[in-house]
Write a protein that holds these residues in place. Sequence first.
Motif, PDB file in Angstrom:
ATOM      1  N   ASP A 264     -63.537  -9.510   2.546  1.00 35.89           N
ATOM      2  CA  ASP A 264     -64.752  -9.731   3.340  1.00 35.89           C
ATOM      3  C   ASP A 264     -65.391 -11.068   2.998  1.00 35.89           C
ATOM      4  OD1 ASP A 264     -64.471  -7.314   4.642  1.00 35.89           O
ATOM      5  OD2 ASP A 264     -65.792  -6.220   3.263  1.00 35.89           O
ATOM      6  N   ASP A 265     -65.402 -11.393   1.713  1.00 33.60           N
ATOM      7  CA  ASP A 265     -65.987 -12.674   1.291  1.00 33.60           C
ATOM      8  C   ASP A 265     -65.153 -13.859   1.781  1.00 33.60           C
ATOM      9  OD1 ASP A 265     -68.077 -11.396   0.069  1.00 33.60           O
ATOM     10  OD2 ASP A 265     -67.249 -11.520  -1.950  1.00 33.60           O
ATOM     11  N   LEU A 266     -63.830 -13.705   1.797  1.00 31.23           N
ATOM     12  CA  LEU A 266     -62.971 -14.773   2.304  1.00 31.23           C
ATOM     13  C   LEU A 266     -63.185 -14.994   3.794  1.00 31.23           C
ATOM     14  CD1 LEU A 266     -59.635 -13.971   0.417  1.00 31.23           C
ATOM     15  CD2 LEU A 266     -61.089 -15.982   0.061  1.00 31.23           C
ATOM     16  N   ARG A 274     -59.016 -18.761   9.151  1.00 31.75           N
ATOM     17  CA  ARG A 274     -58.545 -19.343   7.892  1.00 31.75           C
ATOM     18  C   ARG A 274     -58.659 -18.327   6.754  1.00 31.75           C
ATOM     19  NH1 ARG A 274     -60.689 -24.894   4.888  1.00 31.75           N
ATOM     20  NH2 ARG A 274     -59.280 -24.741   3.101  1.00 31.75           N
ATOM     21  N   GLY A 275     -59.702 -17.520   6.781  1.00 24.95           N
ATOM     22  CA  GLY A 275     -59.863 -16.512   5.742  1.00 24.95           C
ATOM     23  C   GLY A 275     -58.692 -15.556   5.699  1.00 24.95           C
ATOM     24  N   LEU A 276     -58.199 -15.164   6.867  1.00 25.85           N
ATOM     25  CA  LEU A 276     -57.025 -14.290   6.938  1.00 25.85           C
ATOM     26  C   LEU A 276     -55.816 -14.945   6.272  1.00 25.85           C
ATOM     27  CD1 LEU A 276     -55.734 -12.222   9.890  1.00 25.85           C
ATOM     28  CD2 LEU A 276     -54.276 -14.040   9.017  1.00 25.85           C
ATOM     29  N   ARG A 277     -55.631 -16.235   6.527  1.00 30.42           N
ATOM     30  CA  ARG A 277     -54.470 -16.926   5.953  1.00 30.42           C
ATOM     31  C   ARG A 277     -54.604 -17.070   4.438  1.00 30.42           C
ATOM     32  NH1 ARG A 277     -55.522 -19.765  10.688  1.00 30.42           N
ATOM     33  NH2 ARG A 277     -56.530 -21.494   9.593  1.00 30.42           N
ATOM     34  N   VAL A 278     -55.795 -17.421   3.969  1.00 31.13           N
ATOM     35  CA  VAL A 278     -56.016 -17.539   2.527  1.00 31.13           C
ATOM     36  C   VAL A 278     -55.826 -16.189   1.848  1.00 31.13           C
ATOM     37  CG1 VAL A 278     -57.742 -18.043   0.758  1.00 31.13           C
ATOM     38  CG2 VAL A 278     -57.565 -19.522   2.772  1.00 31.13           C
ATOM     39  N   ALA A 279     -56.233 -15.124   2.541  1.00 34.86           N
ATOM     40  CA  ALA A 279     -56.176 -13.781   1.957  1.00 34.86           C
ATOM     41  C   ALA A 279     -54.754 -13.321   1.668  1.00 34.86           C
ATOM     42  CB  ALA A 279     -56.863 -12.787   2.890  1.00 34.86           C
ATOM     43  N   ARG A 280     -53.780 -13.822   2.415  1.00 30.94           N
ATOM     44  CA  ARG A 280     -52.414 -13.298   2.285  1.00 30.94           C
ATOM     45  C   ARG A 280     -51.885 -13.389   0.861  1.00 30.94           C
ATOM     46  NH1 ARG A 280     -50.570 -16.214   7.865  1.00 30.94           N
ATOM     47  NH2 ARG A 280     -51.056 -14.493   9.294  1.00 30.94           N
ATOM     48  N   LYS A 281     -52.092 -14.538   0.205  1.00 27.60           N
ATOM     49  CA  LYS A 281     -51.558 -14.684  -1.156  1.00 27.60           C
ATOM     50  C   LYS A 281     -52.289 -13.760  -2.131  1.00 27.60           C
ATOM     51  CE  LYS A 281     -54.429 -18.801  -1.802  1.00 27.60           C
ATOM     52  NZ  LYS A 281     -54.397 -20.271  -1.781  1.00 27.60           N
ATOM     53  N   HIS A 282     -53.600 -13.591  -1.910  1.00 23.78           N
ATOM     54  CA  HIS A 282     -54.348 -12.702  -2.794  1.00 23.78           C
ATOM     55  C   HIS A 282     -53.885 -11.258  -2.626  1.00 23.78           C
ATOM     56  CE1 HIS A 282     -57.251 -15.571  -4.406  1.00 23.78           C
ATOM     57  NE2 HIS A 282     -57.309 -16.113  -3.194  1.00 23.78           N
ATOM     58  N   ILE A 300     -47.901  -7.273   6.543  1.00 26.02           N
ATOM     59  CA  ILE A 300     -49.219  -7.907   6.480  1.00 26.02           C
ATOM     60  C   ILE A 300     -49.144  -9.382   6.856  1.00 26.02           C
ATOM     61  CG2 ILE A 300     -49.384  -8.782   4.105  1.00 26.02           C
ATOM     62  CD1 ILE A 300     -51.983  -6.512   5.733  1.00 26.02           C
ATOM     63  N   ASN A 301     -48.020 -10.021   6.597  1.00 29.39           N
ATOM     64  CA  ASN A 301     -47.890 -11.446   6.920  1.00 29.39           C
ATOM     65  C   ASN A 301     -47.744 -11.697   8.414  1.00 29.39           C
ATOM     66  OD1 ASN A 301     -48.192 -12.479   4.338  1.00 29.39           O
ATOM     67  ND2 ASN A 301     -46.003 -12.314   3.854  1.00 29.39           N
ATOM     68  N   ARG A 302     -47.485 -10.651   9.179  1.00 30.80           N
ATOM     69  CA  ARG A 302     -47.375 -10.802  10.633  1.00 30.80           C
ATOM     70  C   ARG A 302     -48.731 -10.633  11.326  1.00 30.80           C
ATOM     71  NH1 ARG A 302     -42.507  -6.900  10.536  1.00 30.80           N
ATOM     72  NH2 ARG A 302     -40.715  -8.262  10.203  1.00 30.80           N
ATOM     73  N   ARG A 310     -57.529  -6.212   7.228  1.00 31.76           N
ATOM     74  CA  ARG A 310     -58.351  -5.400   6.329  1.00 31.76           C
ATOM     75  C   ARG A 310     -57.989  -3.924   6.441  1.00 31.76           C
ATOM     76  NH1 ARG A 310     -62.898  -2.614   5.107  1.00 31.76           N
ATOM     77  NH2 ARG A 310     -64.340  -3.530   3.567  1.00 31.76           N
ATOM     78  N   ALA A 311     -57.786  -3.456   7.661  1.00 32.66           N
ATOM     79  CA  ALA A 311     -57.459  -2.047   7.878  1.00 32.66           C
ATOM     80  C   ALA A 311     -56.116  -1.687   7.250  1.00 32.66           C
ATOM     81  CB  ALA A 311     -57.448  -1.743   9.381  1.00 32.66           C
ATOM     82  N   LYS A 312     -55.133  -2.578   7.358  1.00 36.13           N
ATOM     83  CA  LYS A 312     -53.819  -2.305   6.777  1.00 36.13           C
ATOM     84  C   LYS A 312     -53.887  -2.281   5.252  1.00 36.13           C
ATOM     85  CE  LYS A 312     -50.729  -3.824  10.486  1.00 36.13           C
ATOM     86  NZ  LYS A 312     -50.120  -2.472  10.654  1.00 36.13           N
TER      87      LYS A 312
END
Length: 327
Positions: A264-266, A274-282, A300-302, A310-312
């Motif tokens: 949520d913070d990302l 962009r937050g979604l993309r940054v989140a992937r590695k985390h 998740i990467n798709r 977030r739901a997944k």
Amino acid sequence: MQIGPYLIDPPVVLAPMAGVTDLPFRQLCKKLGAGLCVSEMTIADATLWHTEKSRLRRDHAGEAEPVSVQIAGYDPQMMADAARFNVDHGAQIIDINMGCPAKKVCKVDSGSALMKDEKLVGEICAAVAKAVNVPVTLKIRTGWAREHKNGLVIARIAEDSGIAALAVHGRTRQDLYEGDAEYDTIAAIKQALSIPVLANGDISTPERARYVLDYTKADAVMIGRAAQGRPWIFREIAHYLATGEKLAAPSRFEVSRWLLEHLDDLYSFYGEGRGLRVARKHIQWYCQDEEGREAFWTAINRVTDASEQRAKVAAFFDGDIGYATAA
């Protein structure tokens, strides 16, 4: 540990990591027990200060004090200007990067490449320390090559130049992140200096933190890669250092809550795309020890929608898409 007017308690510090220690991650690590969190490195080149990347890296809105900002560069005057600029934008501690071994940093004579030029090290440290009225810290390695471990020489130069605290990664630039970190050089540096020394490198458990502090006599430990996907390591280490007892591992519910809060913070900080993309590695780091992780990462990467991502993640931790505790 005291750095200027700031008491760093507990003495467990998040290392600066490019692409990792952004504001959302620093806030979470501080919430989970880090005594200090150092920002991603910011470039001293003033022509880049107004890019979106630079703007985000100097965003400290709501960040718990003290705010520590790392700067990287090779020119003393540019570094001094960068220090003043960041103090004007909220930095309360300035950290100088002479520890990064990345090629793109070292090829422009920044990061750990600076350790080859001891005179320049002194000039940069002195220029930055004189430029601002906040504490200036320095991060180095044990040397720039295995045959040239000049970390002790650099450390003495740094102290003489006004550096308030020194973090030492127990590898040379040549080592990158390979092999085991060594702590003899850190111990020698601590014995030679009167300023606080932080030990860094391969500290991934509370027991290891205790061992490194006892062995080196350092004032604090600095945690880098071990915090990726495991920000609760700070409270684990802090508790063990204070009591000699290990905390129970966090529950699945706690890990899920912290990860969803992080997501949520990302999304809020970067915007959903962009937050979604940054989140992937985390997400990958948080789930690295879970059964079914490979299929989950592929799925998740798709995902290209933040709400779906977030739901997944929530479903994975709830056990709705193959979650199982790793053996």
